[in-house]
Design an enzyme around this catalytic site. Sequence first.
Site, PDB file in Angstrom:
ATOM      1  N   PRO A 287       0.773  -1.250   0.000  1.00 16.84           N
ATOM      2  CA  PRO A 287       0.000   0.000   0.000  1.00 16.84           C
ATOM      3  C   PRO A 287       0.807   1.305   0.000  1.00 16.84           C
ATOM      4  O   PRO A 287       0.840   2.040   0.986  1.00 16.84           O
ATOM      5  CB  PRO A 287      -0.844  -0.127   1.265  1.00 16.84           C
ATOM      6  CG  PRO A 287       0.000  -0.950   2.184  1.00 16.84           C
ATOM      7  CD  PRO A 287       0.720  -1.924   1.293  1.00 16.84           C
ATOM      8  N   CYS A 288       1.400   1.627  -1.140  1.00 15.44           N
ATOM      9  CA  CYS A 288       2.126   2.886  -1.255  1.00 15.44           C
ATOM     10  C   CYS A 288       1.189   4.092  -1.153  1.00 15.44           C
ATOM     11  O   CYS A 288       1.639   5.201  -0.840  1.00 15.44           O
ATOM     12  CB  CYS A 288       2.935   2.929  -2.539  1.00 15.44           C
ATOM     13  SG  CYS A 288       2.009   2.554  -4.030  1.00 15.44           S
ATOM     14  N   HIS A 289      -0.106   3.873  -1.346  1.00 16.07           N
ATOM     15  CA  HIS A 289      -1.061   4.985  -1.217  1.00 16.07           C
ATOM     16  C   HIS A 289      -1.151   5.490   0.221  1.00 16.07           C
ATOM     17  O   HIS A 289      -1.620   6.592   0.458  1.00 16.07           O
ATOM     18  CB  HIS A 289      -2.448   4.578  -1.731  1.00 16.07           C
ATOM     19  CG  HIS A 289      -3.063   3.435  -0.998  1.00 16.07           C
ATOM     20  ND1 HIS A 289      -2.761   2.111  -1.293  1.00 16.07           N
ATOM     21  CD2 HIS A 289      -3.959   3.393   0.019  1.00 16.07           C
ATOM     22  CE1 HIS A 289      -3.449   1.314  -0.489  1.00 16.07           C
ATOM     23  NE2 HIS A 289      -4.185   2.068   0.321  1.00 16.07           N
TER      24      HIS A 289
END
Length: 157
Positions: free
Chosen positions: A119-121
């Site tokens: 989850p780079c978001h």
Amino acid sequence: MHWSVVDSPIGDLTLAVDETGLCRLHFGGTDRPRSDDPLLTEAAEQLKAYFAGELQEFTLPLSVRGGSDFERAVWKQLTRIPYGEMQTYGDVAKIVGDLGAARAVGTACNRNPIAIVVPCHRVVGAGGKMVGFGGGIPTKRHLLELEARVSLETMWN
């Protein structure tokens, strides 16, 4: 590798699996031949549940190819950011042991081969500022708002 395209509330997502696990999740479609590999089917089902607010943790086997040691350390840290929470690029840099590497964390996030599942978001700029995201800022905002809403609903139930 086997490929598939999944429709989602943020548009088409291209998935790829190899003999080990999910190795790609990119925004947008692909013209590669599609497969009915069971792992692709499972990944599609988990993504559907995620977008429906029913899944907070992916349980897919991952196959992370490439990346420098630093990038791999960043990607590993991304998987440790809890659902519905955020860390800054500076926070991640500090955790992986390089206080001055906030920009390098941003680059590693941009090179993340398995978006959403890794989850780079959940990584934001200083002060919670929405900056940089391979899927675009509106997509990042959508994912963070989804997780915040589900987290609040879970707390209140």
